[in-house]
Design an enzyme around this catalytic site. Structure first.
Site, PDB file in Angstrom:
ATOM      1  N   GLY A 121      28.503   7.419  -1.016  1.00  0.00           N
ATOM      2  CA  GLY A 121      28.106   6.638  -2.164  1.00  0.00           C
ATOM      3  C   GLY A 121      26.661   7.026  -2.975  1.00  0.00           C
ATOM      4  CB  CYS A 122      23.439   5.610  -2.159  1.00  0.00           C
ATOM      5  SG  CYS A 122      23.501   5.923  -0.294  1.00  0.00           S
TER       6      CYS A 122
END
Ligand SMILES: Cc1cc2nc3c(=O)[nH]c(=O)nc-3n(C[C@H](O)[C@H](O)[C@H](O)COP(=O)(O)OP(=O)(O)OC[C@H]3O[C@@H](n4cnc5c(N)ncnc54)[C@H](O)[C@@H]3O)c2cc1C
Lengths: 105, 413
Positions: free
Chosen positions: A103-104
């Site tokens: 995700g990041c």
């Protein structure tokens, strides 16, 4: 990468404990993997999240983040933290035998 | 004549429309750009507004004036896209048919998705500098701030320019020192990441800078609730961070019309996009540039800039029926303002972590190290943005692919 034994199976995990090859994972490893994360009693909701992580990984090649999990799994972010207090996306990914959600960036 | 419609006239929409106009003559393609207003904000400048280092009028220009001649502009909100009918429906009732669509509508802030965030304290003691209104209100509040707890909180990734919140911390440290009240102010940086930044090597260097400047770092903090009367932020795992003034970077999502357009977006309204060709995975005649794409690159103006060339090449190839060129490498390049007229620079792509050395070659500016030259680079970027990046000019010696010359391979700081 290290080799470890889970519920009688030999599997490869990385430094952070995530499966290197998600194909080595089988459902019967789940209770042992959960215990290693401090979860002794697996509820139906735990299973729902773990299966959801697997299917999302198969479909998209990455596990969902907590926020996406809260929007799509049918379990709210608050409930997810009750189920996996140490961080739902990471811990559920570990138990589901998939890589750390990316995700990041 | 082909019809190319570009949705959004910010960084990506402007530069792609200008580059397309240079590529296709007027008989070959009609180019129409849509945006909801005519106010182009130079977003990197928002960082400086709360500290009185930039005024709103310095960073805002009309959108139309950034476009080359021969580009049509429609000022209206986009209502939805019909990806099967190849038509865009605008909120003003008009519709635009297209042969090729470029989605360049960026990311929006969704503070309403965090409990309590839009409460009584919003724009009173809770602010964001991620839009002009917030940055100005925060500037007024900081000017009156005489001491107490300042908390900078990133709610969750992805966000635009992931280094901007850290830069805000560094500048806050500088600002309160200049005012002679730094010892009255506690500065805390609360992030959902497990370190100061997403990329391990850079994370290490940035954590060191936070420590040096006396800024407390709270990691793996997933904000669940703001209580603005009690002035606390509580994480989902029950940790509480108190504040007097909170500077929050709210959750981001894609533009809401993406969600209203069947098949166009993912759960967060970003458009599923091929990492390398920048063609959408939705329909072959839809391309995506900038923050609107779900590619695993930073949501940054530099990324948007480097994507431009690939998008324009691939639109041309698509219209010619040729194979697409998978040439975008995830290149990102960020100046990180560290206060006291210094900045550091990081440069990376999908496969290569930020490395120390010099950019773009051995005689360039230092990478991963604070220097005055980099601070000037950050300030120059605004000139570069209006005069080179938006018009779609190519810069000699600076291509879109990440340069390797000048970098210390395998090195870590
Ligand atoms: C505080 C801050 C600091 C930053 N600092 C840096 C930095 O130092 N370096 C860097 O490289 N990047 C930085 N960025 C990021 C950079 O500004 C963005 O990544 C870049 O602008 C993305 O371009 P874009 O074209 O994708 O989106 P935008 O430029 O945001 O454009 C999107 C456009 O779409 C329009 N739009 C959206 N929805 C609709 C609709 N429904 N109808 C009509 N129009 C619509 C909007 O009005 C807007 O004009 C920063 C961003 C912020 C917020």
């Amino acid at each position: 990468m290290t080799t470890t034994s889970i519920a009688g199976h030999t599997v490869d995990v990385n430094d952070e404990g995530f499966f290197v090859d998600p194909n080595q994972w089988t459902e019967d490893m789940v209770p042992a993997l959960a215990r290693a994360e401090g979860i002794d009693d697996l509820s139906e909701q735990h299973w729902q999240v773990i299966r959801f992580m697997r299917s999302q990984y198969q479909e998209k090649g990455t596990g969902p983040t907590v926020r996406v999990l809260g929007k799509t799994s049918g379990v709210t972010v608050k409930e997810l933290y009750t189920l996996f207090p140490k961080g739902p996306a990471k811990v559920a990914a570990k138990i589901a035998g998939i890589p750390k959600p990316r995700g990041c960036i | 004549m082909k019809r190319i419609v570009v949705l959004g006239c910010g960084t990506g929409g402007t530069l792609v429309a200008n580059r397309l106009r240079q590529r296709f003559d007027r008989h070959a393609a009609r180019i129409t750009v849509v945006d909801q207003d005519d106010v182009h904000v130079y977003q990197p400048g928002l960082l400086f507004v709360p500290f009185g280092l930039a005024l709103a009028e310095d960073i805002v220009r009309p959108r139309r004036r950034q476009l080359h001649a021969g580009i049509d502009v429609a000022i209206s909100a986009i209502d939805r896209v019909d990806v099967d009918g190849n038509v865009v429906h605008l909120s003003n009732g008009e519709s635009l048919d297209y042969d090729v669509l470029v989605v360049a509508t960026g990311a929006v802030l969704v503070p309403e998705e965090t409990e309590g965030l839009l409460g009584t304290g919003w724009l009173q003691n809770v602010f964001t500098f991620y839009n002009l209104e917030g940055a100005q209100a925060l500037g007024d509040r900081l000017a009156q701030f005489e001491g107490g707890r300042l908390v900078v909180n990133v709610v969750d990734m992805p966000i635009k320019c992931p280094v901007a919140p850290l830069e805000f911390c560094f500048l806050a440290d500088w600002y309160f020192r200049e005012r002679g009240i730094r010892d009255q102010v506690d500065i805390t940086y609360a992030t959902p990441l497990d370190g100061a930044f997403t990329k391990p090597a850079a994370s290490h260097a940035l954590a060191g800078l936070l420590e040096e400047k006396g800024i407390e770092l709270v990691t793996e903090f997933n904000a669940g609730e703001y209580d603005e009367a009690a002035r606390t932020i509580t994480s989902y795992d029950g940790r509480v961070v108190p504040f007097d003034v909170a500077v929050v970077i709210p959750l981001h999502g894609g533009a809401p019309y993406v969600g209203r357009s069947e098949h166009l977006g993912d759960e967060l309204n970003f458009v599923p996009t091929d990492n390398r060709t920048l063609q959408s995975q939705v329909r072959p005649n839809i391309f995506v540039i900038g923050d609107a794409a779900n590619v695993p690159a930073s949501k940054a103006g530099s990324v948007t800039h480097f994507e431009g060339e690939t998008v324009v090449d691939n639109i041309e190839r698509f219209l010619d029926g040729a194979d697409l060129d998978a040439s975008y490498d995830g290149h990102a390049n960020c100046f990180i303002e560290t206060g006291f007229h210094k900045a550091l620079l990081i440069d990376f792509n999908y496969d290569t972590e930020p490395l120390p050395g010099h950019f773009p070659g051995p005689l360039g500016v230092p990478l991963m190290k604070e220097s005055r030259l980099n601070h000037l680079g950050k300030l120059m970027f605004q000139w570069f943005y209006w005069h080179v990046l938006l018009p779609g000019r190519d810069v000699p010696g600076l291509g879109s692919a990440m340069p390797h010359a000048g970098k210390k391979q395998g090195a870590r700081t």
